[in-house]
Design an enzyme around this catalytic site. Structure first.
Site, mmCIF file in Angstrom:
data_model
loop_
_atom_site.group_PDB
_atom_site.id
_atom_site.type_symbol
_atom_site.label_atom_id
_atom_site.label_comp_id
_atom_site.label_asym_id
_atom_site.label_seq_id
_atom_site.Cartn_x
_atom_site.Cartn_y
_atom_site.Cartn_z
ATOM 1 N N PHE A 117 0.641 -0.757 -0.660
ATOM 2 C CA PHE A 117 0.068 0.165 -0.447
ATOM 3 C C PHE A 117 0.936 1.479 0.081
ATOM 4 O O PHE A 117 2.139 0.808 0.270
ATOM 5 C CB PHE A 117 -1.320 -0.245 1.401
ATOM 6 C CG PHE A 117 -2.696 0.225 1.122
ATOM 7 C CD1 PHE A 117 -3.737 -0.717 0.095
ATOM 8 C CD2 PHE A 117 -2.987 0.965 2.026
ATOM 9 C CE1 PHE A 117 -4.694 -0.643 0.126
ATOM 10 C CE2 PHE A 117 -4.624 1.093 1.185
ATOM 11 C CZ PHE A 117 -5.505 0.183 0.146
ATOM 12 N N GLN B 210 -7.813 14.286 5.110
ATOM 13 C CA GLN B 210 -7.353 13.819 3.522
ATOM 14 C C GLN B 210 -8.214 13.674 2.957
ATOM 15 O O GLN B 210 -9.810 13.779 2.829
ATOM 16 C CB GLN B 210 -6.862 12.452 4.180
ATOM 17 C CG GLN B 210 -6.265 11.011 3.564
ATOM 18 C CD GLN B 210 -5.893 10.079 3.883
ATOM 19 O OE1 GLN B 210 -6.567 9.138 4.236
ATOM 20 N NE2 GLN B 210 -4.541 10.007 3.347
ATOM 21 N N HIS C 64 -8.436 11.347 -0.978
ATOM 22 C CA HIS C 64 -7.883 10.073 -1.080
ATOM 23 C C HIS C 64 -7.609 10.448 -2.373
ATOM 24 O O HIS C 64 -8.560 11.245 -2.845
ATOM 25 C CB HIS C 64 -8.969 9.218 -0.399
ATOM 26 C CG HIS C 64 -8.585 7.905 -0.662
ATOM 27 N ND1 HIS C 64 -8.371 7.508 -2.358
ATOM 28 C CD2 HIS C 64 -8.456 6.429 -0.452
ATOM 29 C CE1 HIS C 64 -8.305 6.074 -2.277
ATOM 30 N NE2 HIS C 64 -8.094 5.469 -1.021
ATOM 31 N N LEU D 38 -15.485 5.282 -3.278
ATOM 32 C CA LEU D 38 -14.097 5.558 -2.794
ATOM 33 C C LEU D 38 -13.451 3.903 -3.430
ATOM 34 O O LEU D 38 -14.682 3.281 -3.788
ATOM 35 C CB LEU D 38 -13.655 4.923 -1.848
ATOM 36 C CG LEU D 38 -11.986 4.711 -1.207
ATOM 37 C CD1 LEU D 38 -11.556 6.135 -1.171
ATOM 38 C CD2 LEU D 38 -12.231 3.875 -0.313
ATOM 39 N N GLU E 136 -6.943 1.818 -2.980
ATOM 40 C CA GLU E 136 -6.141 1.983 -2.919
ATOM 41 C C GLU E 136 -5.684 0.877 -3.139
ATOM 42 O O GLU E 136 -4.136 0.646 -3.498
ATOM 43 C CB GLU E 136 -4.785 2.393 -1.612
ATOM 44 C CG GLU E 136 -3.780 2.851 -1.621
ATOM 45 C CD GLU E 136 -3.225 3.432 -0.737
ATOM 46 O OE1 GLU E 136 -3.637 4.505 0.273
ATOM 47 O OE2 GLU E 136 -2.454 3.258 -0.389
ATOM 48 N N ARG F 98 -1.074 8.991 -0.204
ATOM 49 C CA ARG F 98 -1.932 9.724 -0.153
ATOM 50 C C ARG F 98 -1.780 11.417 -0.707
ATOM 51 O O ARG F 98 -2.763 11.750 -2.003
ATOM 52 C CB ARG F 98 -3.074 9.627 0.155
ATOM 53 C CG ARG F 98 -3.540 7.963 0.821
ATOM 54 C CD ARG F 98 -4.846 7.999 0.756
ATOM 55 N NE ARG F 98 -4.969 6.336 0.988
ATOM 56 C CZ ARG F 98 -6.057 5.660 2.298
ATOM 57 N NH1 ARG F 98 -6.682 6.486 3.219
ATOM 58 N NH2 ARG F 98 -6.299 4.185 2.033
ATOM 59 N N HIS G 249 -11.829 12.489 2.478
ATOM 60 C CA HIS G 249 -12.162 10.408 2.726
ATOM 61 C C HIS G 249 -11.627 10.424 4.177
ATOM 62 O O HIS G 249 -12.586 9.591 4.688
ATOM 63 C CB HIS G 249 -10.513 9.772 2.525
ATOM 64 C CG HIS G 249 -10.397 8.383 2.524
ATOM 65 N ND1 HIS G 249 -11.622 7.800 2.514
ATOM 66 C CD2 HIS G 249 -9.735 7.881 2.749
ATOM 67 C CE1 HIS G 249 -11.554 6.468 2.334
ATOM 68 N NE2 HIS G 249 -10.079 6.025 2.430
ATOM 69 N N ARG H 91 -2.887 10.248 6.781
ATOM 70 C CA ARG H 91 -3.236 9.235 6.982
ATOM 71 C C ARG H 91 -2.259 7.900 6.365
ATOM 72 O O ARG H 91 -2.906 7.567 5.331
ATOM 73 C CB ARG H 91 -4.446 8.671 7.307
ATOM 74 C CG ARG H 91 -5.007 7.407 8.044
ATOM 75 C CD ARG H 91 -5.759 7.214 8.201
ATOM 76 N NE ARG H 91 -7.155 6.834 7.477
ATOM 77 C CZ ARG H 91 -7.279 5.862 6.524
ATOM 78 N NH1 ARG H 91 -6.440 4.956 6.768
ATOM 79 N NH2 ARG H 91 -8.491 6.126 5.608
#
Lengths: 259, 602
Positions: free
Chosen positions: B133, B247, B249, B263, B266, B297, B362, B397
């Protein structure tokens, strides 16, 4: 695109109600839930509809569209062009208001399922080929559309006699877990009402996660119960070989009695 | 938030339904449920209050996985490497104590889920599989396809119903009740089903109410994420921190309009998905020559934005994400949710073609300020865990760290709340407080004309998106603040028709009010942070400034206004600071050193 859709939405509560018509402009890719939000914002702010994620992950927005149990967030509106779209609450559950029903019976019965009981604490050594089968049941989003369509619950008011397809998938998830040692056969037969299911596969048809509940959960569970209680050779074996109280098959019997 | 218009029917608080618990947990996502399990591990009487049905909370939408240094596929992984990655991606304004506890404990929490029946995808040798990730040094995210959040919440949900925990479903809480000494005494709320009031008296309360992503127009958050808990605690005197850190995304759906913001995990990039601009250039090779598509991100989101600014965007203002080079069977087994989502909602088969993505709101890195080990807030008896709390993620994050967060700190807050309840008596409720609240909550029904809640919600989202979104400057923020203040004033006059029974318009009123308060904190924090750091990007201060990195911005609510102050970021002790001496994470260093030794031997 300025096509206008006619939505006929059930408005009412336990005391009764009827469908009311609302007009909604059709946008590209619109789903029924979008149309209901449009109605809330423009015409009826108190229109009750349950929803959370709008992504088919949470299973909150279950209702019936033109007679079919569906997730409102996953039902495209453009498939109904030229028709009136009738939206009604799930039939198998008591209505609270408009499209919102009381699904608490599902949580009540879920509590009674004997929980997962691992042979050893994690980490487990389990191979993908061994868990593929149970991972299918983990896809369930608990939308309860299968419960809504199951004729035992829907047409015969059998909520007290049969836990329903969702709960059978949940039992199967634990029962077929490679590390589980609990025995839920007596529970399935005497408490959960597994024999009530007569495998019409209606639940499979409406499952938005494409879980083959009847073939992969219910029938194997029925076989386990049948093997235990109705297999004549086993019955004979049991007659001559009665194990000491509580010895075999291990934890199974006392878990069942707890249920 | 007071109204001088008395409701015609004065509420008699004595007749309101009341419950008495040792610990009340507000919120039934992963953090709330994990807290409940921890709190109920003994004699304590525990209740969970859920705004929606059990198992439907926003956790269910988490897709990619839970980050834990199990080392199942990369044996060099370790807690200190996870610590390094988290601090670095948080741009060092995280609370190091929180990060240390988290990275040391999260592996045990994941294994505990396995003991409770969660079935993660497996490695060839039968262990929990881990996927790569963004900005994680190693393959680290335990997952089940792209439905990991569902696995977490379902597992916890069935644990909770097999514990002695009372679950109150579809209850909205509107106010934290304090005793006359300012200690937590309970919460006030109403059943959504029929609108009747309910009071939960409690010795301690855990807030696990999630974030406030619904304050933005394009968001991956579900309707519940309206910041109720943070707003409620803030108005009762709790401190908020890092509120400017929202955040975005990088990959949300863009088209069709109805799914904008939804969403796209990821995990698509984790499994090998590549990003292209309209000229079919892999632009991430330019923006991050090392990590490419798996950069953090904030970096990927900004890169997509910059490509669009340069005229290289896709038809609907995003970038192309392509996974079609993988075998269709792999895509369907590792990303089944994505495959289904695009096929049914956008008529796109992701095994065959690229699809458009663009940034979407996000996650709130900021939230209620808490003590690292317990989740205790500055209000005695009040604890917080999960997205509503703050400290783990800093300025950005890492993917997979929120599912871990809710397990580690949900448990810790639950244990701490139980310990607090063991040591303290129930605080006395003040009837005036409850009467005021009952009247405030009912006031929208007594107005004959006023503002429409859905209209205000839309305007709020417009303001936050346009003026306090991914790109900010003093000008946009000041404009946003001015408009937000006007909206706050209008929000005291919201009106609703119909009855109290399951009335979404009425419910929306409190969502709007909560987000108006938090929105102000976001903007004031963003004004105070005169630099660009992590998710916070100021075009008038485009650089990350070392002197600003020494501060967290803390918010207090004083006489209806949000007041900001700067508190120093806690300094890491030497044993942790040493991890950052080289520009490589400890695990990668060990791996390189071993390779060098082997090279030297041969």
């Amino acid at each position: 695109m300025s096509e206008e859709m006619v939505l006929s939405i059930y408005r009412g509560d336990a005391n009764g109600g009827q469908e009311e018509e609302y007009r909604v402009p059709l946008e590209t890719g619109m789903v029924v839930l979008d149309a209901l939000h449009y109605v809330q914002a423009e015409a009826a702010p108190d229109l009750a509809v349950r929803w959370n994620c709008k992504a088919a992950h949470c299973g909150s927005c279950s209702a019936e569209v033109n007679g079919r149990p569906r997730l409102l967030c996953k039902t495209r509106l453009d498939q109904y062009v030229g028709q009136v779209v009738h939206i009604r609450p799930m039939h198998a559950f008591p209505i609270i208001k408009d499209l919102v029903t009381d699904v608490s019976s599902n949580y009540r019965v879920a509590k009674q399922i004997p929980a997962f009981q691992p042979r050893t604490p994690a980490p487990f050594t389990m191979y993908q080929r061994d868990v593929d089968r149970v991972q299918e049941f983990h896809r369930c989003i608990e939308c309860f559309l299968c419960q809504d369509t199951c004729h035992v619950l829907r047409n015969h008011g059998g909520t007290d006699q049969y836990f329903g397809p969702r709960m059978m998938a949940k039992v199967a998830e634990w029962e077929m877990h490679p590390m589980d040692v609990a025995d839920r056969r007596q529970f399935l037969k005497d408490v959960a009402g597994l024999p009530m299911c007569n495998v019409t596969r209606c639940c499979v048809d409406v499952c938005p996660e494409h879980i083959v509940i009847t073939d992969n959960a219910i029938i194997p569970l029925k076989e386990r119960v049948a093997d235990q209680y109705w297999d004549p050779i086993r019955a004979l074996f049991r007659r001559f070989h009665r194990p000491a109280e509580g010895a075999v098959p291990g934890a199974g019997s006392d878990v069942s009695s707890r249920a | 938030m007071t109204t001088n218009k008395k409701s015609s029917s004065n509420v008699n608080v004595e007749t309101i339904e009341r419950h008495q618990y040792d610990v009340v947990i507000v919120g039934a996502g992963g953090a709330g449920l994990r807290a409940a399990i921890a709190a109920a591990d003994g004699q304590a009487k525990v209740a969970v209050i859920s705004k929606s049905l059990l198992g439907k909370a926003h956790t269910v939408m988490a897709e990619g996985g839970v980050a834990a240094s199990l080392g199942n596929v990369d044996a060099d992984d370790s807690w200190d490497t996870h610590f390094y990655d988290t601090m670095k991606s948080g741009h060092f304004i995280n609370n190091y104590e929180v990060v240390e506890l988290y990275t040391k404990e999260v592996a045990d929490r994941v294994l505990e889920l396995e003991s409770w029946g969660a079935v993660f995808d497996r490695t060839p040798v039968g262990k929990i599989m881990q996927r790569p990730f963004g900005a994680h040094s190693f393959r680290r995210l335990a997952h089940i396809g792209d439905r990991t959040g569902k696995e977490l919440i379902r597992t916890l949900q069935y644990q909770v119903i097999h514990h002695s925990v009372d679950v109150f479903q579809e209850v909205t809480t509107t106010r934290l009740l304090l005793d006359k000494e300012g200690r937590t005494a309970g919460v006030f709320g109403y059943y959504r089903e029929d609108g009747r009031f309910v009071i939960f008296q409690a010795k301690s309360v855990v807030l696990a109410t999630g974030g406030f992503g619904k304050a933005y127009k394009v968001t991956s958050n579900s309707w519940e994420s309206t910041g109720d808990g943070a707003a409620m605690a803030f108005q009762a005197g709790a401190e908020l921190m890092d509120m400017e850190m929202v955040q975005f995304h990088p990959t949300g759906m863009v088209w069709p309009p109805g799914v904008r913001g939804l969403l796209v995990t990821e995990g698509v990039r984790g499994e090998g998905g590549l990003l292209y601009n309209s000229q079919h250039e892999r632009f991430m090779l330019r923006y991050d020559p090392v990590l490419h598509e798996l950069s953090s991100r904030d970096v990927v989101a900004r890169s997509i934005y910059k490509e669009n600014l340069a005229g290289r965007g896709t038809p609907h203002g995003g970038a192309w994400l392509d996974i079609s080079h993988l075998p269709a069977a792999v895509v369907k087994s590792k990303l089944p949710g994505m495959y289904e989502q695009f096929l049914s909602l956008a008529d796109v088969d992701i095994t065959k073609e690229a699809f458009e993505v663009a940034p979407t709101t996000h996650y709130a890195m900021g939230g209620i300020r808490v003590e690292a080990a317990t989740g205790a807030t500055n209000i005695p008896g009040l604890f917080a865990a999960g997205e509503v709390a703050c400290g783990l993620h800093g300025a950005n994050r890492l993917g997979g760290n929120s599912l871990g967060d809710i397990l580690v700190f949900g448990r810790r807050a639950g244990m701490a709340a139980r310990a607090y309840a063991d040591d303290h008596d129930q605080g006395d409720l003040m009837s005036g407080q409850m009467e005021d609240e009952a009247q405030r909550v009912l006031a929208p029904f007594s107005r004959t004309q006023g503002e429409r809640p859905y209209q205000l919600m839309a305007e709020l989202q417009e303001i936050m998106t346009n003026y306090a979104g991914m790109v900010r400057s003093r000008d946009t923020l000041e404009t946003g603040l001015e408009q937000l203040k006007t909206l706050q004033e209008r929000s005291t006059r919201m009106v609703i028709s119909g009855s109290r029974a399951y009335n979404p318009g009425w419910h929306t009123i409190f969502d709007v009010q909560s987000m108006l308060v938090l929105g102000e904190a976001v903007i004031r924090g963003a004004l105070a942070r005169e630099e660009s750091r992590g998710a916070h990007w100021r075009t008038d201060f485009p650089e990350e400034l070392p002197e600003m990195g020494a501060w967290n911005f803390v918010h207090t609510f004083q006489e209806g206004t949000v007041v900001v102050r700067a508190d120093p970021v806690p300094a890491m002790p030497d044993r942790l600071a040493r991890l950052f001496e080289s520009n490589q994470s400890p695990g990668i260093l060990r791996k390189q050193q071993r390779a060098a030794r082997r090279g030297g031997d041969s």
